[in-house]
Every structure is written in C-alpha cells, then in structure tokens.
Scaffold this active site. Structure first.
Site, PDB file in Angstrom:
ATOM      1  N   SER A 137      58.314  78.392  76.761  1.00  0.00           N
ATOM      2  CA  SER A 137      59.385  77.884  75.899  1.00  0.00           C
ATOM      3  C   SER A 137      60.712  78.614  76.035  1.00  0.00           C
ATOM      4  O   SER A 137      61.753  78.053  75.701  1.00  0.00           O
ATOM      5  CB  SER A 137      58.934  77.928  74.443  1.00  0.00           C
ATOM      6  OG  SER A 137      58.637  79.253  74.058  1.00  0.00           O
ATOM      7  N   HIS A 196      55.277  72.101  75.526  1.00  0.00           N
ATOM      8  CA  HIS A 196      56.527  71.657  76.152  1.00  0.00           C
ATOM      9  C   HIS A 196      56.294  70.769  77.372  1.00  0.00           C
ATOM     10  O   HIS A 196      57.249  70.316  77.990  1.00  0.00           O
ATOM     11  CB  HIS A 196      57.377  72.870  76.541  1.00  0.00           C
ATOM     12  CG  HIS A 196      57.856  73.647  75.357  1.00  0.00           C
ATOM     13  ND1 HIS A 196      59.035  73.373  74.699  1.00  0.00           N
ATOM     14  CD2 HIS A 196      57.285  74.671  74.680  1.00  0.00           C
ATOM     15  CE1 HIS A 196      59.171  74.199  73.691  1.00  0.00           C
ATOM     16  NE2 HIS A 196      58.133  75.009  73.647  1.00  0.00           N
ATOM     17  N   LYS A 215      57.848  68.017  69.814  1.00  0.00           N
ATOM     18  CA  LYS A 215      58.724  68.066  70.991  1.00  0.00           C
ATOM     19  C   LYS A 215      58.843  66.644  71.569  1.00  0.00           C
ATOM     20  O   LYS A 215      59.547  65.838  70.993  1.00  0.00           O
ATOM     21  CB  LYS A 215      58.194  69.114  71.951  1.00  0.00           C
ATOM     22  CG  LYS A 215      57.930  70.415  71.138  1.00  0.00           C
ATOM     23  CD  LYS A 215      57.943  71.649  71.860  1.00  0.00           C
ATOM     24  CE  LYS A 215      57.428  72.817  71.031  1.00  0.00           C
ATOM     25  NZ  LYS A 215      58.239  73.175  69.856  1.00  0.00           N
TER      26      LYS A 215
HETATM   27  C1  PLP Z   1      54.108  76.977  73.364  1.00  0.00           C
HETATM   28  C2  PLP Z   1      54.255  76.613  71.927  1.00  0.00           C
HETATM   29  N1  PLP Z   1      53.150  76.445  71.184  1.00  0.00           N
HETATM   30  C3  PLP Z   1      53.235  76.117  69.879  1.00  0.00           C
HETATM   31  C4  PLP Z   1      54.449  75.939  69.270  1.00  0.00           C
HETATM   32  C5  PLP Z   1      54.508  75.609  67.812  1.00  0.00           C
HETATM   33  O1  PLP Z   1      54.784  74.272  67.634  1.00  0.00           O
HETATM   34  P1  PLP Z   1      55.459  73.696  66.316  1.00  0.00           P
HETATM   35  O2  PLP Z   1      56.880  74.181  66.315  1.00  0.00           O
HETATM   36  O3  PLP Z   1      55.362  72.238  66.502  1.00  0.00           O
HETATM   37  O4  PLP Z   1      54.715  74.210  65.159  1.00  0.00           O
HETATM   38  C6  PLP Z   1      55.617  76.092  70.000  1.00  0.00           C
HETATM   39  C7  PLP Z   1      56.928  75.892  69.358  1.00  0.00           C
HETATM   40  O5  PLP Z   1      57.967  75.969  69.911  1.00  0.00           O
HETATM   41  C8  PLP Z   1      55.527  76.447  71.369  1.00  0.00           C
HETATM   42  O6  PLP Z   1      56.621  76.629  72.111  1.00  0.00           O
END
Ligand code: PLP
Length: 401
Positions: free
Chosen positions: A184, A212, A243
């Site tokens: 990310s 992502h 996303k």
């Molecule tokens: C790799 C990854 N996993 C999990 C999440 C968490 O997702 P959420 O923001 O939908 O709770 C993110 C959030 O950016 C992320 O980048």
C-alpha cells in the site's frame, strides 16, 4: 494519560510550522466526482484515493444501496452471530466465494478487522506467523492478538523467507506466511510465484491480502494470485471492499471444509456489528461490475503506466520500479515532504503524505494513487504540477532523492 505522546506532539508541531496545512486533518467540503472534491472552497483533483475503478459514484451501485437502505434500514444493530445476518450477507459470501473459485467466504465489517479476525483465529500458541516486513498495520495488529510466534522476513525476499522457515522447522505447530498483492505504501508487487514455491517446499500455509490488487490485477480481477497463476497455492484470500469495490468491509475466502468454524472462533467477526444492508448491496453490485466491465482494468493499467512513466521522466525517485495504481515519490525528509505536500494542495492536487513510522524503512513519501476514472489530462497535470514544485525547491534531484 497522554504524556507518552509528547514526542509525537513535537513531531507534529515541527511539521506544521510556518502555517502549512495539516496533512492529517484534511476535511473535504464536498465530493464532486470520483476524481474531484472541494476543499476550503478550492476544487482539487484527488490523487490519494484507493477508489481504483471509480465505483464510489457508480449509478448502479448507488441504486442498489439506496434500494437496500429503503427496504432493510440503516443498519443491522447486531453481530453476525446475533441477529446481524440477513440473506444478503450470506448471498454476498456465496458471490465472493464463487468469484474467487473458493468453497467458502466470510465477511468482516472492515478490511482491518478481516486481518485481525483471521490472523488471531488461525494462528494458535504453537504456530508460527511469517510476516513480510512491509506488511500493513492490520496484519501486525492481527499478529499481536494471537499467541503465535511472529517472525518478520525481509520485504519481498523469498530467500529470506525460506531461510527463516528452515530455521523454524523443528517447532511443533503450523507455519502461516502472510503477504500482500500490491503493497500500500510503495505500490510494489509481491514475488508471489517464488513465495508460493517456498510455501510448497516447506509445507507452510499462505494467506494473501489482495486489498490493493483485487479488481486490479489478473484477467478476471481476482488479484495477484490470478496474475501469477498461483491461486491453487493460496490457502486464504483476504480482501477489502474499501478500494476497487468502492465501499467498506472485508472478507476472507478459503477452501478448507472447516472454514465455517471461524464464525464461532474469530472474535473480530463475532463481537462487532455486521455490515449495513446498503453496503452489502453496493459491494455485491460492484463485484458484478468488476466481472461485467473488464475494460476498466485496462484503463486503470494505462493510467498507472502514464503516471509512473511521467514522474520518472520528470526525474523523481519512485517507490517501485514497475507501474501499479500506487505510485510513491520518495522525499528526502519529513519536513520537505510536508512542504511539498502543501504546495501540491495549493496547486490543486490532493495526494497522501506518508511519514515514518507508518512507512517502510522510515521513508518520507508522497503517495499517489490513480484510478480508471481519472483522465489522461488530469494525470499529465499532476505530473507537471509536481515537476514545477520540485524545480521551485531548488533542485529536482534534491526533492526527488
Ligand atoms: C494491505 C491492506 N490490508 C488491509 C487494509 C485495511 O482495509 P480497510 O481500510 O478497508 O479496513 C488496508 C488498508 O489500506 C491495506 O492496505
């Protein structure tokens, strides 16, 4: 109680000196489109959102959400195991499982909770978790919630992973490797074929967080595992709805016939309210859009390549060698990054400021993300805007290195 945050307070004060805007307190007045918003009266182009396919304002997703809202109300007021399961929740789980070619899927109320709920429930006292060093905070927080031993391996380094697994081979429990599809912060992609080979050779299990990469990579948008041709090696596919699916929520899908046991073992699943009906409906529709409109992924790929190539040509040092929808510019230090971020906003571009300790190797980054909804003109404009600001900073290289 807050005395322990004095260092944080000082770091923030240093960042905010000279009246620059607070990058962590941006409040949009209104949203104009998937790529534009109004901020303090000024129209800004959004280059920080993970709305990769632009579906947050898709009319069919909005319509499905509105109908569910009218039909079933604003929320479920209950957890999945206590009056918070409607037929739409189980239908969405079945839809996700079918889409990913898995036996079963479980919804979580956020992607963050999907990692908390899965890692804490899967890894027990005797087990080992092997986490990529650049893993998302939700992966590390999930690891904190379980009694398993946690081992970090070098980012995107299958050899290091292999060495560490060999070192742990005498231990009694199971080994679970956790990696991401697209990372990310830097936008780099996991070497999943090599990681899958390590998994096969060592008998470990593999969880891939496709947060992502779902809807972004692979011929059908199923993520990096599809693109790399290793879906059969992935035991647990995890993802988020915040996303490419343009909403909120998370899931995990798997083939294990006992997967359903986690519904009464995973605390982040059991002890929180379930997703509201409108969210379930819009996500279900967004998943159909991903299947119906594969061309959106092609547009997204072209936009990612255009942004990446444009910034390289302008002389910036980027977080990843190959293009992905996340393109980060490396900044020399937090102060420069903060000033640069402010200048970008003045020029009408919202990007993400990412600072240590939230970044890999304590780098200061201007994190940009691009969507299928952007236009080529918007992408060219942000590239020339960034290049002009870098020139003002004295030396482009100085700002870019
Ligand atoms: C790799 C990854 N996993 C999990 C999440 C968490 O997702 P959420 O923001 O939908 O709770 C993110 C959030 O950016 C992320 O980048």
């Amino acid at each position: 109680m807050l005395q322990k945050y004095q260092a944080l307070k000082q770091a923030r004060a240093a960042l905010l000196q000279d009246g620059i805007r607070d990058p962590f307190a941006v409040t949009f007045d209104s949203i104009i489109s998937p790529t534009e918003a109004r901020l303090d009266g000024q129209v800004v182009t959004l280059f920080g959102s993970n709305n990769y396919l632009g579906l947050t304002l898709d009319p069919s997703c909005q319509q499905y959400a509105a109908e569910a809202l009218a039909r079933e109300g604003t929320g479920t007021s209950g957890s999945r195991i206590a009056n918070g399961t409607y037929s739409a929740h189980t239908a969405l789980e079945a839809q996700i499982a079918r889409y990913l070619g898995r036996r079963d899927a479980m919804l979580f109320t956020t992607g963050y909770q999907a990692n908390l709920g899965m890692l804490s429930a899967l890894a027990g006292r005797d087990d080992d978790l092997l986490l990529d060093a650049d893993g998302h905070a939700s992966i590390y927080d999930g690891a904190r919630l379980c009694a398993a031993q946690v081992t970090r391996f070098r980012h995107n380094d299958p050899d290091d992973l292999y060495r560490r697994l060999k070192h742990l081979s005498g231990r009694p429990g199971q080994k679970l490797i956790v990696v991401e599809g697209i990372y990310s912060m830097l936008g780099d992609v996991a070497p999943l074929r090599e990681i899958a080979a390590v998994k096969r050779e060592t008998g470990a299990y593999l969880l891939v967080d496709e947060a992502h990469s779902l809807g972004v990579l692979g011929a059908h948008g199923r993520g990096l595992a599809e693109l790399a041709g290793v879906e059969a090696d992935v035991d647990y596919v995890l993802g988020t709805f915040s996303k490419s699916l343009g909403s909120i929520g998370g899931f995990c899908a798997a083939d294990d016939p006992d997967f359903g046991l986690l519904r009464v073992a995973s605390r982040a699943y059991m002890f929180t309210a379930s997703l509201p009906p409108a969210i379930v409906a819009s996500v279900s529709r967004a998943l159909c859009v991903i299947e119906e409109r594969p061309a959106l992924r092609g547009v997204l790929r072209d936009h990612a390549a255009r942004l990446h190539a444009g910034l390289i040509k302008a002389g910036f040092a980027l977080g990843a060698e190959a293009a992905s929808p996340i393109v980060s510019i490396r900044m020399p230090d937090p102060g420069t990054a903060g000033l640069f971020w402010n200048r970008m906003l003045d020029a009408g571009f919202y990007v993400n400021l990412a600072l240590p300790p939230a970044t890999p190797s304590s780098q200061s980054l201007l994190r940009m993300s691009v969507t299928a909804a952007h236009t080529s003109a918007q992408i060219d404009a942000v590239v020339s805007g960034a290049a002009a600001i870098a020139r003002d900073f004295g030396s482009l290289q100085q700002a870019a290195e």
